[in-house]
Design a protein around this motif. Sequence first.
Motif, PDB file in Angstrom:
ATOM      1  N   THR A  32       6.553 -21.450   9.474  1.00  0.00           N
ATOM      2  CA  THR A  32       7.880 -20.986   9.081  1.00  0.00           C
ATOM      3  C   THR A  32       7.930 -19.471   8.942  1.00  0.00           C
ATOM      4  N   CYS A  45      10.360 -16.958  11.063  1.00  0.00           N
ATOM      5  CA  CYS A  45      11.274 -16.049  10.370  1.00  0.00           C
ATOM      6  C   CYS A  45      11.059 -14.609  10.825  1.00  0.00           C
ATOM      7  N   ASP A  49      13.976 -17.664   5.293  1.00  0.00           N
ATOM      8  CA  ASP A  49      13.828 -19.106   5.464  1.00  0.00           C
ATOM      9  C   ASP A  49      15.120 -19.864   5.185  1.00  0.00           C
TER      10      ASP A  49
END
Length: 68
Positions: free
Chosen positions: A13, A17, A24
């Motif tokens: 993640t 990003c 997020d």
Amino acid sequence: MTWITKPRRELDTAAVCRRYCVCDTTLDRWLSNRSRGFPEPNLNGRRRFWLESDLDAYDAAGLGKPLI
């Protein structure tokens, strides 16, 4: 003719990003908006991972431009 393929690479993640310069929360919003077509992550426990090839295809389709 020789085909050159990229090794299968997964991005977490935080890396996704950074790739799109978003937080997020924005990434979660993109995932909840199915019409945006953002690739679904693979889950490993509670962590999410995206295949780099899926993100490359998303970008190549011209869908990777941020919606503000």
